[in-house]
Design a protein around this motif. Sequence first.
Motif, PDB file in Angstrom:
ATOM      1  N   THR A 252       0.848  -1.195   0.000  1.00 49.52           N
ATOM      2  CA  THR A 252       0.000   0.000   0.000  1.00 49.52           C
ATOM      3  C   THR A 252       0.881   1.243   0.000  1.00 49.52           C
ATOM      4  OG1 THR A 252      -0.104   0.085   2.420  1.00 49.52           O
ATOM      5  CG2 THR A 252      -1.823  -1.183   1.299  1.00 49.52           C
ATOM      6  N   SER A 253       0.306   2.347  -0.434  1.00 49.69           N
ATOM      7  CA  SER A 253       1.077   3.590  -0.519  1.00 49.69           C
ATOM      8  C   SER A 253       1.399   4.155   0.862  1.00 49.69           C
ATOM      9  CB  SER A 253       0.292   4.631  -1.331  1.00 49.69           C
ATOM     10  OG  SER A 253      -1.001   4.819  -0.773  1.00 49.69           O
ATOM     11  N   HIS A 254       0.580   3.838   1.861  1.00 49.06           N
ATOM     12  CA  HIS A 254       0.800   4.416   3.192  1.00 49.06           C
ATOM     13  C   HIS A 254       1.608   3.508   4.117  1.00 49.06           C
ATOM     14  CE1 HIS A 254      -2.794   1.903   3.863  1.00 49.06           C
ATOM     15  NE2 HIS A 254      -2.389   1.822   5.116  1.00 49.06           N
ATOM     16  N   ALA A 255       1.603   2.188   3.862  1.00 51.03           N
ATOM     17  CA  ALA A 255       2.291   1.262   4.777  1.00 51.03           C
ATOM     18  C   ALA A 255       3.379   0.449   4.093  1.00 51.03           C
ATOM     19  CB  ALA A 255       1.274   0.323   5.426  1.00 51.03           C
ATOM     20  N   VAL A 278      -8.372 -22.907  -3.108  1.00 53.45           N
ATOM     21  CA  VAL A 278      -9.272 -22.351  -2.090  1.00 53.45           C
ATOM     22  C   VAL A 278      -8.460 -21.858  -0.895  1.00 53.45           C
ATOM     23  CG1 VAL A 278     -11.082 -22.935  -0.415  1.00 53.45           C
ATOM     24  CG2 VAL A 278     -11.267 -23.735  -2.776  1.00 53.45           C
ATOM     25  N   TYR A 279      -7.444 -22.625  -0.516  1.00 52.37           N
ATOM     26  CA  TYR A 279      -6.597 -22.252   0.619  1.00 52.37           C
ATOM     27  C   TYR A 279      -5.840 -20.951   0.323  1.00 52.37           C
ATOM     28  CZ  TYR A 279      -3.820 -23.173   4.816  1.00 52.37           C
ATOM     29  OH  TYR A 279      -3.248 -23.087   6.065  1.00 52.37           O
ATOM     30  N   GLU A 280      -5.325 -20.823  -0.896  1.00 48.83           N
ATOM     31  CA  GLU A 280      -4.617 -19.598  -1.292  1.00 48.83           C
ATOM     32  C   GLU A 280      -5.552 -18.391  -1.209  1.00 48.83           C
ATOM     33  OE1 GLU A 280      -1.489 -19.210  -2.012  1.00 48.83           O
ATOM     34  OE2 GLU A 280      -0.793 -21.284  -2.209  1.00 48.83           O
ATOM     35  N   ARG A 281      -6.769 -18.562  -1.673  1.00 54.05           N
ATOM     36  CA  ARG A 281      -7.734 -17.462  -1.631  1.00 54.05           C
ATOM     37  C   ARG A 281      -8.102 -17.110  -0.190  1.00 54.05           C
ATOM     38  NH1 ARG A 281     -11.941 -18.779  -6.681  1.00 54.05           N
ATOM     39  NH2 ARG A 281     -10.311 -19.105  -8.246  1.00 54.05           N
ATOM     40  N   ALA A 282      -8.223 -18.130   0.644  1.00 49.64           N
ATOM     41  CA  ALA A 282      -8.551 -17.880   2.052  1.00 49.64           C
ATOM     42  C   ALA A 282      -7.445 -17.081   2.733  1.00 49.64           C
ATOM     43  CB  ALA A 282      -8.777 -19.203   2.778  1.00 49.64           C
ATOM     44  N   MET A 283      -6.191 -17.432   2.479  1.00 53.75           N
ATOM     45  CA  MET A 283      -5.076 -16.685   3.072  1.00 53.75           C
ATOM     46  C   MET A 283      -5.066 -15.241   2.571  1.00 53.75           C
ATOM     47  SD  MET A 283      -1.776 -19.202   3.488  1.00 53.75           S
ATOM     48  CE  MET A 283      -1.501 -19.429   1.743  1.00 53.75           C
ATOM     49  N   ALA A 284      -5.402 -15.046   1.310  1.00 52.02           N
ATOM     50  CA  ALA A 284      -5.453 -13.684   0.766  1.00 52.02           C
ATOM     51  C   ALA A 284      -6.568 -12.876   1.424  1.00 52.02           C
ATOM     52  CB  ALA A 284      -5.652 -13.738  -0.744  1.00 52.02           C
ATOM     53  N   LEU A 285      -7.697 -13.519   1.681  1.00 49.43           N
ATOM     54  CA  LEU A 285      -8.805 -12.845   2.369  1.00 49.43           C
ATOM     55  C   LEU A 285      -8.404 -12.434   3.783  1.00 49.43           C
ATOM     56  CD1 LEU A 285     -11.755 -15.106   1.190  1.00 49.43           C
ATOM     57  CD2 LEU A 285     -11.754 -12.606   1.021  1.00 49.43           C
ATOM     58  N   VAL A 286      -7.773 -13.361   4.493  1.00 53.10           N
ATOM     59  CA  VAL A 286      -7.333 -13.059   5.859  1.00 53.10           C
ATOM     60  C   VAL A 286      -6.308 -11.932   5.845  1.00 53.10           C
ATOM     61  CG1 VAL A 286      -6.158 -13.962   7.904  1.00 53.10           C
ATOM     62  CG2 VAL A 286      -7.819 -15.390   6.702  1.00 53.10           C
ATOM     63  N   SER A 287      -5.376 -11.984   4.904  1.00 50.63           N
ATOM     64  CA  SER A 287      -4.353 -10.936   4.805  1.00 50.63           C
ATOM     65  C   SER A 287      -4.994  -9.568   4.580  1.00 50.63           C
ATOM     66  CB  SER A 287      -3.383 -11.252   3.662  1.00 50.63           C
ATOM     67  OG  SER A 287      -2.712 -12.474   3.879  1.00 50.63           O
ATOM     68  N   ALA A 288      -6.015  -9.534   3.736  1.00 53.67           N
ATOM     69  CA  ALA A 288      -6.674  -8.260   3.423  1.00 53.67           C
ATOM     70  C   ALA A 288      -7.341  -7.656   4.657  1.00 53.67           C
ATOM     71  CB  ALA A 288      -7.696  -8.465   2.307  1.00 53.67           C
ATOM     72  N   VAL A 289      -8.028  -8.497   5.439  1.00 52.15           N
ATOM     73  CA  VAL A 289      -8.692  -7.937   6.626  1.00 52.15           C
ATOM     74  C   VAL A 289      -7.674  -7.633   7.731  1.00 52.15           C
ATOM     75  CG1 VAL A 289     -10.937  -8.977   6.127  1.00 52.15           C
ATOM     76  CG2 VAL A 289      -9.300 -10.234   7.542  1.00 52.15           C
ATOM     77  N   ARG A 290      -6.593  -8.398   7.796  1.00 53.89           N
ATOM     78  CA  ARG A 290      -5.538  -8.076   8.769  1.00 53.89           C
ATOM     79  C   ARG A 290      -4.850  -6.759   8.404  1.00 53.89           C
ATOM     80  NH1 ARG A 290      -6.978 -11.107  13.071  1.00 53.89           N
ATOM     81  NH2 ARG A 290      -6.342 -13.298  12.941  1.00 53.89           N
ATOM     82  N   THR A 321     -11.917   4.392   1.251  1.00 48.28           N
ATOM     83  CA  THR A 321     -10.811   4.989   0.497  1.00 48.28           C
ATOM     84  C   THR A 321      -9.619   4.042   0.400  1.00 48.28           C
ATOM     85  OG1 THR A 321      -9.990   5.988   2.546  1.00 48.28           O
ATOM     86  CG2 THR A 321     -11.454   7.330   1.174  1.00 48.28           C
ATOM     87  N   GLU A 322      -9.590   3.000   1.238  1.00 45.10           N
ATOM     88  CA  GLU A 322      -8.438   2.096   1.283  1.00 45.10           C
ATOM     89  C   GLU A 322      -8.667   0.781   0.546  1.00 45.10           C
ATOM     90  OE1 GLU A 322      -6.796   1.757   5.280  1.00 45.10           O
ATOM     91  OE2 GLU A 322      -7.821   3.605   5.847  1.00 45.10           O
ATOM     92  N   ALA A 323      -9.897   0.557   0.096  1.00 40.43           N
ATOM     93  CA  ALA A 323     -10.258  -0.739  -0.484  1.00 40.43           C
ATOM     94  C   ALA A 323      -9.432  -1.094  -1.717  1.00 40.43           C
ATOM     95  CB  ALA A 323     -11.750  -0.754  -0.832  1.00 40.43           C
ATOM     96  N   LEU A 324      -9.095  -0.095  -2.539  1.00 40.89           N
ATOM     97  CA  LEU A 324      -8.387  -0.365  -3.792  1.00 40.89           C
ATOM     98  C   LEU A 324      -7.085  -1.116  -3.545  1.00 40.89           C
ATOM     99  CD1 LEU A 324      -8.142  -0.025  -6.860  1.00 40.89           C
ATOM    100  CD2 LEU A 324      -7.042   2.194  -6.441  1.00 40.89           C
ATOM    101  N   GLU A 325      -6.281  -0.630  -2.611  1.00 42.25           N
ATOM    102  CA  GLU A 325      -5.000  -1.281  -2.327  1.00 42.25           C
ATOM    103  C   GLU A 325      -5.176  -2.504  -1.426  1.00 42.25           C
ATOM    104  OE1 GLU A 325      -1.816   2.366  -2.659  1.00 42.25           O
ATOM    105  OE2 GLU A 325      -2.803   2.070  -0.725  1.00 42.25           O
ATOM    106  N   GLN A 326      -6.135  -2.418  -0.524  1.00 43.81           N
ATOM    107  CA  GLN A 326      -6.328  -3.482   0.456  1.00 43.81           C
ATOM    108  C   GLN A 326      -6.822  -4.784  -0.183  1.00 43.81           C
ATOM    109  OE1 GLN A 326      -8.611  -2.109   3.775  1.00 43.81           O
ATOM    110  NE2 GLN A 326      -8.964  -4.145   4.621  1.00 43.81           N
ATOM    111  N   TYR A 327      -7.698  -4.670  -1.173  1.00 40.16           N
ATOM    112  CA  TYR A 327      -8.328  -5.856  -1.753  1.00 40.16           C
ATOM    113  C   TYR A 327      -7.872  -6.158  -3.181  1.00 40.16           C
ATOM    114  CZ  TYR A 327     -11.424  -5.160   2.249  1.00 40.16           C
ATOM    115  OH  TYR A 327     -11.913  -4.979   3.520  1.00 40.16           O
ATOM    116  N   ARG A 328      -6.864  -5.430  -3.661  1.00 39.42           N
ATOM    117  CA  ARG A 328      -6.437  -5.604  -5.057  1.00 39.42           C
ATOM    118  C   ARG A 328      -6.024  -7.045  -5.356  1.00 39.42           C
ATOM    119  NH1 ARG A 328      -2.254  -1.729  -5.818  1.00 39.42           N
ATOM    120  NH2 ARG A 328      -3.756  -0.232  -6.658  1.00 39.42           N
TER     121      ARG A 328
END
Length: 425
Positions: A252-255, A278-290, A321-328
């Motif tokens: 992300t641009s800020h972190a 499915v496992y790869e996608r789950a880890m990506a989901l967790v990473s995004a919310v973390r 405002t952060e969704a673009l980088e957070q969930y890309r």
Amino acid sequence: MNKREKLALRSHDITIGLGNKQVPEFEIITEIGNMIKLALNIRGLPMIPYETLKMAAYHFLDITPHMCKSIVENLGEIEFVKISSEGKEIKGVLPTVPFYDDIYEGVGEFAETKKINETEQLAVTILEKLTTSPVSSSTIYELGAERKLVQRNLYIGEQGNYIINKRSRGKDILLSPVYFSENADLFSDLVAKSGAKSVQKILKLIKQAQGIPLHIVEQQKEIQGVKLTEAEINLLKSLAHDSIIKPPSIKTSHAGQNYFLFTPKPGNARLSPTKREVYERAMALVSAVRQGQYLPKKFAIRNPPAILRKLKNDYEIGASTEALEQYRQLTVLRVGKLVTTPSGWHKFKLIDTEENIEAINLALELVSVGEGQGLEVDDQMRLAINQGQTYVESLISAVKLKESTNVALSEEHQEEVDNIFLGGV
């Protein structure tokens, strides 16, 4: 997890590793393991013609037709299936298998009515020890069993693909590909260098906080309130930067670039090949919310499970405002797409597929209990059963006949067999 559940779980792990190999000392372990294996893969299916089930179990699960009947009857005894018969002939099987945890409890209770032998008990004990971290082989010899029995068990484990022996820094390091499926050499070297207890502590803490950013751990010098020494933080960095646990990352641009820590990806016994994406996608989901929880630009996510549940129920997460980088990264993995709102913010919308719903459920399990459940299920087998007997027959006809292999007898048992056939005592 109680003793009977552990027995059922480890029996399943061992049976998956063995595949179609036969071990003369294993009498109960493979029976219990195959009960778990079949129950997991038929749970929730409608009535299955027995001939279809028998062929699918052989093709996908290495359960021989001869063994399948007794496995089905055992499952019927504990009310995991209802059997439709004509006389002594099984015609159909209706799965009534309970939820995940109850499978191991139910089969484990059945296992307690059997008496496993000394070799089987030691096999379960050794694998249990290897679930949390690779260990030096010397610790296995300290379990109290006879040296010859330990050596035999390690031989069976290596032949059966559920134990790997690696030489590192002058030490023999044992690990299980059931739980540490990748980078065996790097893991072995790390254990030889830092010790099994240190690695075990770090992995246990990561499991309690799946997806925690490495930067936050370095900054706070703790995980979930447990203080870490500099040596332990360096160990954690080695796990991440040496790609031993291959952490996902978000930039992300800020972190900046941040890595999100997870326990090692399970092996085939715990993670079916059909579930890996499915496992790869789950880890990506967790990473995004973390990312939103620990490293927000402005407003932090206070309740990651609630965000994941909203995505599951509403198929979207509110615009920000952060969704673009957070969930890309989730758009790259085809979990969802980013939609621009009139205000210029972005909203993440789920792509409604069975795999993505499954990934959300798995992500919820990772943040709630630290591990996924039901990852062993082979979706190809379930699909084949639904397609029917003709389809399963076509699959079997397209491959070579399976050849069963045997793990060689121990010297003691071989001598006994030789004496019998040679007329000795």
